[in-house]
Design an enzyme around this catalytic site. Structure first.
Site, PDB file in Angstrom:
ATOM      1  N   CYS A 160      52.539  31.083   3.894  1.00 20.61           N
ATOM      2  CA  CYS A 160      51.751  32.311   4.073  1.00 20.61           C
ATOM      3  C   CYS A 160      50.576  32.058   5.020  1.00 20.61           C
ATOM      4  O   CYS A 160      50.792  31.876   6.201  1.00 20.61           O
ATOM      5  CB  CYS A 160      51.341  32.893   2.737  1.00 20.61           C
ATOM      6  SG  CYS A 160      51.117  34.679   2.883  1.00 20.61           S
TER       7      CYS A 160
ATOM      8  N   HIS B 128      56.250  33.528   0.082  1.00 23.77           N
ATOM      9  CA  HIS B 128      55.913  32.457  -0.868  1.00 23.77           C
ATOM     10  C   HIS B 128      57.186  31.969  -1.572  1.00 23.77           C
ATOM     11  O   HIS B 128      57.549  32.519  -2.616  1.00 23.77           O
ATOM     12  CB  HIS B 128      54.946  32.978  -1.935  1.00 23.77           C
ATOM     13  CG  HIS B 128      53.584  33.296  -1.419  1.00 23.77           C
ATOM     14  ND1 HIS B 128      52.535  32.411  -1.520  1.00 23.77           N
ATOM     15  CD2 HIS B 128      53.095  34.395  -0.803  1.00 23.77           C
ATOM     16  CE1 HIS B 128      51.458  32.963  -0.986  1.00 23.77           C
ATOM     17  NE2 HIS B 128      51.777  34.164  -0.551  1.00 23.77           N
TER      18      HIS B 128
ATOM     19  N   GLU C  83      57.575  29.400  -3.308  1.00 25.47           N
ATOM     20  CA  GLU C  83      57.264  28.709  -4.569  1.00 25.47           C
ATOM     21  C   GLU C  83      57.462  29.593  -5.806  1.00 25.47           C
ATOM     22  O   GLU C  83      57.745  29.091  -6.885  1.00 25.47           O
ATOM     23  CB  GLU C  83      55.836  28.146  -4.550  1.00 25.47           C
ATOM     24  CG  GLU C  83      54.700  29.166  -4.589  1.00 25.47           C
ATOM     25  CD  GLU C  83      54.297  29.715  -3.224  1.00 25.47           C
ATOM     26  OE1 GLU C  83      55.111  29.619  -2.280  1.00 25.47           O
ATOM     27  OE2 GLU C  83      53.167  30.248  -3.107  1.00 25.47           O
TER      28      GLU C  83
HETATM   29  N1  GLN Z   1      45.262  36.037   4.288  1.00 22.37           N
HETATM   30  C1  GLN Z   1      46.594  36.121   4.802  1.00 22.37           C
HETATM   31  C2  GLN Z   1      47.092  37.551   4.864  1.00 22.37           C
HETATM   32  O1  GLN Z   1      46.623  38.409   4.144  1.00 22.37           O
HETATM   33  C3  GLN Z   1      47.559  35.229   4.051  1.00 22.37           C
HETATM   34  C4  GLN Z   1      47.705  35.565   2.602  1.00 22.37           C
HETATM   35  C5  GLN Z   1      48.336  34.466   1.770  1.00 22.37           C
HETATM   36  O2  GLN Z   1      48.292  33.291   2.117  1.00 22.37           O
HETATM   37  N2  GLN Z   1      48.919  34.812   0.653  1.00 22.37           N
HETATM   38  O3  GLN Z   1      47.966  37.861   5.623  1.00 22.37           O
END
Ligand code: GLN
Length: 534
Positions: A382, A508, A510
């Protein structure tokens, strides 16, 4: 089974005793007996969901496939049972009050005075029974957050008291407490457990089963004493000692007779005890894996719970690769170009962690550069993927000011940018791209080799996206966009094929790694770190 049965898991004496793991283990053991089960968590705090909570307050925010930001215990439920949870599996006081207040405004209560009892407690009861009614579960396990005695858990306890009264043998309370060891006296003390059970009895709940968390072996004497003082059958006082890993808990609970006690108390014939074959094979393989692999977690939260699912996914993938994954926290706020070599010294791979906001991102970018230039296996998740892209834009594409518009809204090279539909959102809660989205993988890529299929679905939690304006430039310079959302054309995965393992995912992975179904990307990443160690 004719009626859905309800198991309530409460906790006393102290928090952090592992109610989530116990609930997940109960689910696992009943599931192994062929029952259809679900596990839900009721949290007494007033937030609507933990989405807006700082990880220091609450640990990781776990995201369900249907896009709800939830408590991290739901991650344990999924990892243990392999069953996906939903929006309905995590309810907070905030959600209960919101729905009661909405009904009041609609006039549903026909002029009544709205009170905690019966309106709030009725709404809690309705929510407890919702899943059981809708999906025909044999068992619905409900974990109540917090500890007995907290002011805010009272309405939940009152709802349980009423349900126990209404449902008779179809409802059961399991209370988890702590038995401290006084070193000076050389004794385990039962008094805190007695006091905690008295508190429950004081609100009208007689626990059916007690699980005693202790750091020392509990003698049958102390178990008998607790049974006696608390009106609980002796075989329903179950010890729960510290174990090398949380994954041993279901096996220990089975050996201590927890599931047979539950069934007996609920009038369900027990039948033969299930073998838990694949689970035990997993544990055995885990014991045998002794070779250590060192993986850096580059992030800003120096707190186990903040990256819970990542740690579990790595650890599971370690077992299936016959290694023991040792993670090392690297605080991205402290990283500089001068110290990065030292900080990553001895690491066989690195995860660039998810996150929000400016703090610590320059350190992540410095780490990405070092890892790329030294060809060390790297997994960006992410925000981690976004940092991989920004670093590449700055140091390979030559855009020194490249950034995400999250960190620098004026950058002329917004390689990570906000989506049109996100631009006018002012409410922060529950408005990100959340939950499972489809993604198509490019055949021949490393990612495809890991998944061995082209169509995948993964869970998201972010606002910002790869800016497609730069896609061609990236690809020409050697970073490939190998996973694309078929509906929106958004880039979900990037990789540098010329390196050993350098992959970033906008989603994600995970969240969907479970004990018996470890995630393909984590498996492949840990395999690469093992190779790198050689
Ligand atoms: N801050 C980033 C976004 O909003 C990544 C978010 C995250 O790592 N879950 O796109």
């Amino acid at each position: 089974m004719a009626n859905t049965k309800y198991i309530f898991v409460t906790g006393g004496v102290a928090s952090s005793l592992g109610k989530g793991i116990i609930s997940a283990s109960i689910g696992k053991l009943l599931q192994a007996r062929g029952y259809k089960i679900t596990i839900q968590k009721f949290d007494p705090y007033i937030n609507i969901d933990p989405g807006t909570l700082n990880p220091y307050e609450h640990g990781e925010c776990y995201v369900t496939a249907d896009g709800q930001e939830t408590d991290l215990d739901l991650g344990h439920y999924e990892r243990f049972t392999g069953i996906q949870t939903t929006k309905a599996n995590n309810i907070t006081t905030g959600r209960i009050y919101k729905s009661v207040i909405e009904k009041e405004r609609r006039g549903d209560y026909l002029g009544k005075t709205i009170q905690v009892v019966p309106h709030i407690t009725d709404e809690i009861k309705r929510n407890i029974r919702l899943l059981g009614k809708k999906y025909d579960f044999d068992f619905v396990i409900t974990e109540i957050g917090g500890t007995v005695g907290d002011i805010e858990s009272l309405p939940f306890l009152e709802a349980i008291r009423q349900l126990k009264w209404e449902l008779g043998k179809d409802a059961l309370n399991i209370h988890l407490t702590y038995v401290p060891y006084l070193a000076a006296a050389g004794e385990l003390k039962s008094k805190p457990t007695q006091t905690s059970v008295k508190q429950l009895q004081g609100v009208g709940i007689q626990p059916d089963i007690l699980i005693l968390r202790a750091e020392h072996e509990l003698s049958s004497d102390i178990r008998r004493k607790i049974a006696n003082f608390c009106n609980v059958d002796e075989d329903c006082v179950i010890p729960n000692n510290d174990l090398p890993t949380i994954y041993e808990v279901p096996v220990q609970m089975q050996a201590e007779g927890l599931d047979t006690a539950i069934l007996r108390k609920m009038n369900v014939p027990a039948g033969p005890t299930p073998q838990l074959g694949p689970w035990r094979e997993f544990l055995e393989r885990r014991h045998k894996a002794t070779e250590e692999i060192n993986i850096a977690l580059v992030g800003k939260y120096d707190l186990q719970d903040a990256y819970k699912s990542i740690l579990e996914a790595l650890s599971q993938a370690g077992t299936y690769n016959d290694v023991k994954v040792k993670t090392h926290f690297v605080n991205s706020e402290k990283v500089t170009p001068e110290n990065i070599a030292e900080m990553l010294d001895g690491m066989n791979g690195a995860v660039i962690c998810p996150g929000f906001g400016q703090r610590g991102i320059e350190g992540k970018i410095i780490a990405c550069k070092y890892l790329r230039e030294h060809n060390i296996p790297t997994f960006g998740i992410c925000l981690g993927m976004q940092m991989i892209c920004i670093e590449f834009a700055r140091n390979v594409l030559g855009y020194e000011d490249a950034n995400s518009s999250e960190m620098d809204s004026k950058t002329p090279h917004n390689v990570i940018d906000i989506m049109e539909e996100q631009k006018n959102i002012t409410n922060m809660g529950g408005t990100m791209r959340l939950g499972a989205y489809e993604c198509i993988l490019k055949e021949g890529s490393k990612t495809f080799e890991a998944y061995k299929q082209t169509h995948i679905q993964e869970r998201h939690r972010h606002r910002y996206e790869f800016n497609n304006k730069y896609k061609k430039e990236y690809e020409r310079a050697g970073m490939k966009c190998v996973g694309i959302n078929p509906e929106s054309d958004l880039v979900e995965i990037v990789e540098i094929p010329s390196l050993k393992w350098y992959i970033g995912t906008q989603f994600h992975p995970e969240y969907s790694s479970t004990v018996l179904n470890p995630h393909p990307l984590f498996l492949s990443f840990v395999a690469a770190t093992k190779e790198c160690k050689k």
